[in-house]
Scaffold this motif. Structure first.
Motif, PDB file in Angstrom:
ATOM      1  N   GLU A  86      54.750  32.774  37.272  1.00  0.00           N
ATOM      2  CA  GLU A  86      53.996  32.477  38.404  1.00  0.00           C
ATOM      3  C   GLU A  86      53.332  33.646  39.013  1.00  0.00           C
ATOM      4  OE1 GLU A  86      57.121  31.171  40.974  1.00  0.00           O
ATOM      5  OE2 GLU A  86      57.426  29.101  39.901  1.00  0.00           O
ATOM      6  N   TYR A  87      53.869  34.632  38.831  1.00  0.00           N
ATOM      7  CA  TYR A  87      53.038  35.896  39.608  1.00  0.00           C
ATOM      8  C   TYR A  87      51.784  36.104  38.458  1.00  0.00           C
ATOM      9  CZ  TYR A  87      57.115  37.708  41.978  1.00  0.00           C
ATOM     10  OH  TYR A  87      58.258  37.671  42.829  1.00  0.00           O
ATOM     11  N   ALA A  88      51.872  35.933  37.177  1.00  0.00           N
ATOM     12  CA  ALA A  88      50.549  35.793  36.507  1.00  0.00           C
ATOM     13  C   ALA A  88      49.653  35.001  36.821  1.00  0.00           C
ATOM     14  CB  ALA A  88      51.054  35.770  34.757  1.00  0.00           C
ATOM     15  N   VAL A  89      50.006  33.726  36.875  1.00  0.00           N
ATOM     16  CA  VAL A  89      48.967  32.743  37.131  1.00  0.00           C
ATOM     17  C   VAL A  89      48.353  32.793  38.634  1.00  0.00           C
ATOM     18  CG1 VAL A  89      48.720  30.238  37.563  1.00  0.00           C
ATOM     19  CG2 VAL A  89      50.161  30.917  35.875  1.00  0.00           C
ATOM     20  N   VAL A  90      49.209  33.219  39.459  1.00  0.00           N
ATOM     21  CA  VAL A  90      48.606  33.455  40.896  1.00  0.00           C
ATOM     22  C   VAL A  90      47.879  34.681  40.985  1.00  0.00           C
ATOM     23  CG1 VAL A  90      49.359  34.149  43.378  1.00  0.00           C
ATOM     24  CG2 VAL A  90      50.566  32.199  41.994  1.00  0.00           C
ATOM     25  N   GLY A  91      48.070  35.843  40.171  1.00  0.00           N
ATOM     26  CA  GLY A  91      47.329  36.892  40.386  1.00  0.00           C
ATOM     27  C   GLY A  91      45.948  36.710  39.726  1.00  0.00           C
ATOM     28  N   ASN A  92      46.072  35.926  38.604  1.00  0.00           N
ATOM     29  CA  ASN A  92      44.462  35.369  38.163  1.00  0.00           C
ATOM     30  C   ASN A  92      43.827  34.739  39.168  1.00  0.00           C
ATOM     31  OD1 ASN A  92      44.915  36.420  35.518  1.00  0.00           O
ATOM     32  ND2 ASN A  92      45.202  34.517  34.509  1.00  0.00           N
ATOM     33  N   ALA A  93      44.513  33.763  39.917  1.00  0.00           N
ATOM     34  CA  ALA A  93      43.777  32.948  40.921  1.00  0.00           C
ATOM     35  C   ALA A  93      43.342  33.997  41.956  1.00  0.00           C
ATOM     36  CB  ALA A  93      44.581  31.852  41.379  1.00  0.00           C
ATOM     37  N   VAL A  94      44.008  34.562  42.468  1.00  0.00           N
ATOM     38  CA  VAL A  94      43.628  35.627  43.711  1.00  0.00           C
ATOM     39  C   VAL A  94      43.064  37.159  43.393  1.00  0.00           C
ATOM     40  CG1 VAL A  94      45.249  34.050  45.152  1.00  0.00           C
ATOM     41  CG2 VAL A  94      46.019  36.562  44.248  1.00  0.00           C
ATOM     42  N   GLY A  95      42.839  37.343  42.000  1.00  0.00           N
ATOM     43  CA  GLY A  95      42.324  38.627  41.541  1.00  0.00           C
ATOM     44  C   GLY A  95      43.210  39.876  41.754  1.00  0.00           C
ATOM     45  N   VAL A  96      44.432  39.772  41.656  1.00  0.00           N
ATOM     46  CA  VAL A  96      45.307  40.688  41.782  1.00  0.00           C
ATOM     47  C   VAL A  96      46.175  40.994  40.444  1.00  0.00           C
ATOM     48  CG1 VAL A  96      47.440  41.586  42.883  1.00  0.00           C
ATOM     49  CG2 VAL A  96      45.683  40.264  44.285  1.00  0.00           C
ATOM     50  N   TYR A  97      45.973  42.018  39.931  1.00  0.00           N
ATOM     51  CA  TYR A  97      46.631  42.443  38.545  1.00  0.00           C
ATOM     52  C   TYR A  97      47.574  43.337  38.673  1.00  0.00           C
ATOM     53  CZ  TYR A  97      47.355  43.043  33.735  1.00  0.00           C
ATOM     54  OH  TYR A  97      47.688  43.250  32.144  1.00  0.00           O
ATOM     55  N   ARG A  98      48.635  42.958  37.829  1.00  0.00           N
ATOM     56  CA  ARG A  98      49.795  43.873  37.994  1.00  0.00           C
ATOM     57  C   ARG A  98      50.346  43.941  36.382  1.00  0.00           C
ATOM     58  NH1 ARG A  98      47.922  44.778  41.852  1.00  0.00           N
ATOM     59  NH2 ARG A  98      49.284  44.998  43.944  1.00  0.00           N
ATOM     60  N   PRO A  99      50.565  44.910  35.786  1.00  0.00           N
ATOM     61  CA  PRO A  99      51.038  45.144  34.319  1.00  0.00           C
ATOM     62  C   PRO A  99      52.347  44.276  34.399  1.00  0.00           C
ATOM     63  CG  PRO A  99      50.224  47.347  35.136  1.00  0.00           C
ATOM     64  CD  PRO A  99      50.177  46.372  36.324  1.00  0.00           C
ATOM     65  N   ALA A 100      52.519  43.794  33.127  1.00  0.00           N
ATOM     66  CA  ALA A 100      53.663  42.944  32.951  1.00  0.00           C
ATOM     67  C   ALA A 100      54.899  43.461  33.347  1.00  0.00           C
ATOM     68  CB  ALA A 100      53.729  42.411  31.274  1.00  0.00           C
ATOM     69  N   THR A 101      55.080  44.795  32.988  1.00  0.00           N
ATOM     70  CA  THR A 101      56.455  45.517  33.536  1.00  0.00           C
ATOM     71  C   THR A 101      56.827  45.459  35.041  1.00  0.00           C
ATOM     72  OG1 THR A 101      56.506  46.895  31.518  1.00  0.00           O
ATOM     73  CG2 THR A 101      57.900  47.665  33.243  1.00  0.00           C
ATOM     74  N   GLU A 102      55.722  45.550  35.637  1.00  0.00           N
ATOM     75  CA  GLU A 102      55.623  45.571  37.099  1.00  0.00           C
ATOM     76  C   GLU A 102      55.983  44.229  37.374  1.00  0.00           C
ATOM     77  OE1 GLU A 102      53.067  46.522  41.083  1.00  0.00           O
ATOM     78  OE2 GLU A 102      52.562  47.391  39.017  1.00  0.00           O
ATOM     79  N   ARG A 103      55.225  43.072  36.936  1.00  0.00           N
ATOM     80  CA  ARG A 103      55.659  41.841  37.196  1.00  0.00           C
ATOM     81  C   ARG A 103      56.936  41.414  36.992  1.00  0.00           C
ATOM     82  NH1 ARG A 103      54.320  37.933  34.144  1.00  0.00           N
ATOM     83  NH2 ARG A 103      53.338  39.234  32.305  1.00  0.00           N
ATOM     84  N   HIS A 104      57.608  41.824  36.022  1.00  0.00           N
ATOM     85  CA  HIS A 104      58.974  41.583  35.449  1.00  0.00           C
ATOM     86  C   HIS A 104      59.985  42.385  36.395  1.00  0.00           C
ATOM     87  CE1 HIS A 104      57.473  39.646  32.053  1.00  0.00           C
ATOM     88  NE2 HIS A 104      57.558  40.891  31.359  1.00  0.00           N
ATOM     89  N   ARG A 105      59.618  43.485  37.033  1.00  0.00           N
ATOM     90  CA  ARG A 105      60.379  44.071  37.750  1.00  0.00           C
ATOM     91  C   ARG A 105      60.635  43.381  39.158  1.00  0.00           C
ATOM     92  NH1 ARG A 105      58.231  48.782  37.393  1.00  0.00           N
ATOM     93  NH2 ARG A 105      59.855  49.536  36.210  1.00  0.00           N
ATOM     94  N   HIS A 106      59.419  42.910  39.522  1.00  0.00           N
ATOM     95  CA  HIS A 106      59.366  42.351  40.797  1.00  0.00           C
ATOM     96  C   HIS A 106      60.134  40.794  40.836  1.00  0.00           C
ATOM     97  CE1 HIS A 106      57.051  45.054  43.442  1.00  0.00           C
ATOM     98  NE2 HIS A 106      56.217  44.883  42.418  1.00  0.00           N
ATOM     99  N   ALA A 107      60.128  40.125  39.621  1.00  0.00           N
ATOM    100  CA  ALA A 107      60.521  38.972  39.257  1.00  0.00           C
ATOM    101  C   ALA A 107      62.170  38.900  39.117  1.00  0.00           C
ATOM    102  CB  ALA A 107      59.768  38.315  38.259  1.00  0.00           C
ATOM    103  N   LEU A 108      62.616  39.929  38.421  1.00  0.00           N
ATOM    104  CA  LEU A 108      63.980  40.195  38.335  1.00  0.00           C
ATOM    105  C   LEU A 108      64.625  40.422  39.909  1.00  0.00           C
ATOM    106  CD1 LEU A 108      66.438  40.867  36.903  1.00  0.00           C
ATOM    107  CD2 LEU A 108      65.812  43.289  36.371  1.00  0.00           C
ATOM    108  N   ARG A 109      64.040  41.220  40.786  1.00  0.00           N
ATOM    109  CA  ARG A 109      64.765  41.547  41.911  1.00  0.00           C
ATOM    110  C   ARG A 109      64.642  40.202  42.630  1.00  0.00           C
ATOM    111  NH1 ARG A 109      63.672  46.835  45.764  1.00  0.00           N
ATOM    112  NH2 ARG A 109      65.536  46.116  47.304  1.00  0.00           N
TER     113      ARG A 109
END
Length: 228
Positions: free
Chosen positions: A49-72
């Protein structure tokens, strides 16, 4: 579904859930919760979801950072109390995921049939380096292409177009193989032919575009390509 192998000049393969079992992250969660599978699923879904929303709103975070926030987030949902160091240990499970048994044999046969192969992934370079080592397919690959290169995630068409440019192959001459429903649709939208790898024995989701073929093992791919 009408795959035309005569149009295929090169093969793209997805990474997570296609080459390695992303749900094997649950093993790293077992010491901390009685519901490791449920936590792992929320973890994976939130990261996508972070990847899809990031594309839509122009916010990019590398995958490891996405996974870190999603895990928390997933741990909080299930009231799992772990330290910051323990979270990083769980996160590191992405570097050592279970490999599907058909990966080496299936892709080696594709390579031997004369097709260049590249991974196209939303993973960042450090994760993909671990994935290539774990799967033991480095010698089979023409390239490993990460969303980091253009800071745009699949299923956006731009990433598939970038892969075509990297391989110097027209999008319509690429075949993309993936276990992801959204990835099939993203690739089709960019003009690629697609094969859906049905690893979980479920019905195709009839929402948008269909894949050009469906297989349940990468070992079924070479016969498809040799059928022209």
């Amino acid at each position: 579904m009408t795959l035309d192998p005569s149009r295929v000049d090169a093969v793209l393969v997805d990474s997570y859930s296609t080459l390695v079992d992303v749900e094997s992250t649950r093993y790293a969660l077992e010491p901390y919760t009685d519901e490791p599978r449920a936590v792992a699923r929320i973890w994976q879904l939130r990261s996508r979801e972070y990847a899809v929303v990031g594309n839509a709103v122009g916010v990019y975070r590398p995958a490891t950072e996405r996974h870190r926030h999603a895990l928390r987030y997933a741990l909080d949902v299930h009231d799992v109390d772990v330290s910051a160091a323990e979270r990083e240990e769980i996160l590191a499970s992405y570097h050592d995921l279970d490999v599907y048994a058909d990966v080496r044999d299936g892709l080696e046969a594709v390579r031997d049939a004369g097709y260049p192969i590249a991974i196209l992934s939303n993973g960042d370079p450090s994760l993909l380096a671990s994935l290539v080592e774990t799967t033991d397919i480095d010698d089979l690959l023409r390239a490993t292409i990460s969303a980091d290169e253009i800071e745009t995630y699949k299923p956006a068409a731009e990433l598939y177009e970038h892969a075509a440019a990297r391989l110097d192959v027209a999008p319509e001459a690429l075949l993309h193989v993936t276990a992801s429903w959204s990835d099939v649709n993203g690739a089709r939208n960019a003009g690629l032919q697609t094969v859906w790898l049905d690893r979980t024995d479920r019905s195709w989701e009839q929402y948008a575009r269909d894949p050009d073929a469906i297989i349940d093992s990468l070992c079924d791919l070479p016969p498809l390509l040799s059928s022209h």
